[in-house]
Scaffold this active site. Structure first.
Site, short mmCIF file in Angstrom:
data_model
loop_
_atom_site.label_atom_id
_atom_site.label_comp_id
_atom_site.label_asym_id
_atom_site.label_seq_id
_atom_site.Cartn_x
_atom_site.Cartn_y
_atom_site.Cartn_z
N SER A 163 0.90 -1.51 0.12
CA SER A 163 0.27 0.00 0.22
C SER A 163 1.01 0.96 0.23
O SER A 163 1.59 1.04 -1.13
CB SER A 163 -0.62 -0.40 0.62
OG SER A 163 -1.79 0.66 0.60
N LYS B 227 4.08 2.16 -2.48
CA LYS B 227 4.60 3.31 -3.05
C LYS B 227 6.43 3.19 -2.43
O LYS B 227 6.50 4.09 -3.46
CB LYS B 227 4.04 4.50 -3.21
CG LYS B 227 2.16 4.17 -2.84
CD LYS B 227 1.76 5.76 -2.46
CE LYS B 227 0.48 5.31 -1.94
NZ LYS B 227 -1.15 5.24 -2.75
N TRP C 103 -9.65 0.59 -4.87
CA TRP C 103 -9.44 1.52 -4.07
C TRP C 103 -8.19 1.83 -5.52
O TRP C 103 -7.67 2.74 -5.74
CB TRP C 103 -9.88 1.26 -3.38
CG TRP C 103 -9.16 2.60 -2.95
CD1 TRP C 103 -7.53 3.01 -1.76
CD2 TRP C 103 -9.92 3.60 -2.83
NE1 TRP C 103 -7.82 4.10 -1.00
CE2 TRP C 103 -9.29 5.01 -1.85
CE3 TRP C 103 -10.68 4.71 -3.08
CZ2 TRP C 103 -9.55 6.35 -1.83
CZ3 TRP C 103 -11.39 6.04 -3.24
CH2 TRP C 103 -10.32 7.43 -2.38
N HIS D 232 -7.63 -5.62 0.17
CA HIS D 232 -6.68 -4.99 0.29
C HIS D 232 -5.75 -5.47 1.76
O HIS D 232 -5.90 -5.34 3.03
CB HIS D 232 -6.95 -3.16 0.41
CG HIS D 232 -5.60 -2.26 0.37
ND1 HIS D 232 -4.98 -1.75 -0.95
CD2 HIS D 232 -5.24 -1.92 1.99
CE1 HIS D 232 -4.14 -1.26 -0.45
NE2 HIS D 232 -3.76 -0.93 1.36
C1 GTR Z 1 -5.87 4.41 1.60
C2 GTR Z 1 -4.89 5.58 0.20
C3 GTR Z 1 -3.69 4.34 -0.22
C4 GTR Z 1 -3.56 3.41 0.64
C5 GTR Z 1 -3.64 2.51 1.65
C6 GTR Z 1 -2.44 2.29 2.34
O1 GTR Z 1 -6.50 5.70 2.63
O2 GTR Z 1 -6.00 6.15 -0.34
O3 GTR Z 1 -3.35 5.36 -1.23
O4 GTR Z 1 -2.03 3.97 0.68
O5 GTR Z 1 -4.49 3.95 2.56
O6 GTR Z 1 -1.50 2.86 2.41
O7 GTR Z 1 -3.29 1.54 2.68
#
Ligand code: GTR
Length: 416
Positions: A255, A259, A346, A396
């Protein structure tokens, strides 16, 4: 009561289900063309085009990592030779920068398999700290600021005993160690607490001449840059540890930390394999596709992750001179792996696949095959050669299925 139950439901549902005003219709993703990679030869890519694209990512997305942070110091603070029932040796290493005393430093937890000498190593930051990654009760609890979480036992922004092991499903240590790989990890909040003003207590303020009154300018680093810097310092330490094969390091992250692993991999070629787990917007997902999270949403919610200029592309992603396929291409010809999860709309699974697909021509310059397919594969069907890709069943998260693919991928590319 009803309202709060509803809010609770709404808050958890928001994590995965369509949000109002967010596009999940494939026919409405837009058709802005991707910036041209302008490919000629491998030599031209390495000497000219790659450095240009790298600079564009610094200027427009993540910011420049300062070159004068200062020399890091490594102190091994504890070693346990019979960790995990004798499977591994566990070490803690405190990394600091003596010339930047305002930064409290970071505590790395390293597990090396006792059955494998000179092990290749996965390197990644965690959301919950070393004690949350490990199930071993003698791992020191992190004392740093954390995001409040009843569910995970974080109280008054600090870890409690209840937080032990809460991230262990994302770090299947025994499975990794039994395959002969080492794991090095640290809490990302050691480098910078993940909140809008967290930088004031982290590395960025300690390094900036204006300290906590810095006004960040276009091209200067954000939290993702700082966290990536931390990953490279772990790589520095690993070069000095005789139990680790410092020439075989794979950087991994989930997540926002996915990045981060991509940006770390782009900056530091010692990461011979770069893995993005569900990194989504601002990571592996193409920003020109309006699907799920967008540049406008992410820069509003998490401006501190990026260089300020990135927010200027809110609502006009097509004006940004780079897109995610160019980020993946910065890894070439090193192997890279992009993973999605089928319920993680998402993060835009297709946009994550396409960045791999459109980075593949760069691998071809080096005579290597990238993802090797034109269309996203079926659920749970890993594909790819030098760019691996899968879209796993579920949410996720990081699961054993994800790790199985990463371990297979590393074993395949690093067969000795
Ligand atoms: C979310 C964000 C995503 C992702 C995620 C995470 O809220 O919108 O881009 O980075 O968090 O890191 O769990």
């Amino acid at each position: 009561m009803r309202t709060s139950l509803f809010l609770l439901f709404a808050a958890s549902a928001l994590a995965q289900t369509p949000r109002p005003g967010v596009n999940y219709d494939e026919t409405k993703v837009g058709n802005d063309p991707l910036p041209d990679l302008k490919l000629t030869t491998a030599e031209d890519w390495t000497n000219k085009r790659r450095p240009e694209i790298f600079k564009l990512f610094e200027e427009n997305v993540y910011g420049r990592t300062p070159t004068d942070v200062g020399a890091a110091k490594f102190e091994v603070t504890a070693t346990k030779k019979d960790a995990l029932g004798g499977l591994a040796t566990r070490k803690f290493i405190h990394i600091s920068v003596p010339s930047r005393p305002a930064w409290p430093g970071m505590d790395v937890m390293l597990y090396t398999p006792n059955a494998t000498k000179n092990a290749a190593c996965f390197v990644g930051l965690s959301f919950g700290g070393n004690h949350a990654v490990s199930t071993e009760a003698d791992v020191p609890l992190s004392t740093r600021w954390m995001r409040e979480s009843k569910e995970k036992g974080v109280v008054d922004h600090h870890a409690t005993e209840a937080t032990r092991g809460t991230e262990s499903s994302r770090w299947p240590l025994e499975m990794i160690l039994k395959r002969g790989f080492a794991v090095a990890t640290a809490y990302y909040g050691d480098i910078e607490p993940d909140r809008a003003d967290g930088w004031k207590e982290g590395l960025r303020a300690a390094v900036s001449p204006e300290g906590a009154s810095t006004v960040w300018k276009d091209g200067e680093w954000g939290a993702i840059g700082a966290w990536s810097w931390g990953l490279s310092r772990i790589a520095d330490y690993l070069q000095t540890d005789a139990q680790v094969d410092g020439k075989h390091l794979a950087v991994i992250g989930h997540s926002r930390l996915g990045k981060t692993s991509l940006w770390a991999g782009a900056q530091d070629a010692r990461f011979g394999i770069v893995i993005s787990n569900d990194s989504g917007e601002g990571g592996a997902a193409l920003m020109r596709r309006d699907f799920g999270e967008t540049t406008a949403i992410i820069t509003k919610a998490f401006p501190h992750w990026f260089t300020p200029k990135y927010a200027s592309y809110a609502g006009k992603a097509a004006a940004c001179p780079v897109d995610a396929h160019m980020l993946i291409a910065l890894m070439a010809p090193r192997p890279a792996y992009i993973a999605s999860a089928a319920e993680d709309h998402w993060a835009d699974q297709k946009g994550e696949f396409l960045s791999g697909k459109y980075a593949s021509p760069v691998y071809a310059l080096f005579g290597k095959k990238g993802v090797g397919v034109e269309e996203p594969p079926a659920i749970d069907q890993p594909v790819g050669n030098f760019i691996g890709y899968h879209n796993r069943t579920g949410k996720h998260d990081v699961t054993d299925f994800d790790w199985t693919q990463y371990l297979n991928f590393a074993a395949r590319h690093w067969a000795k």
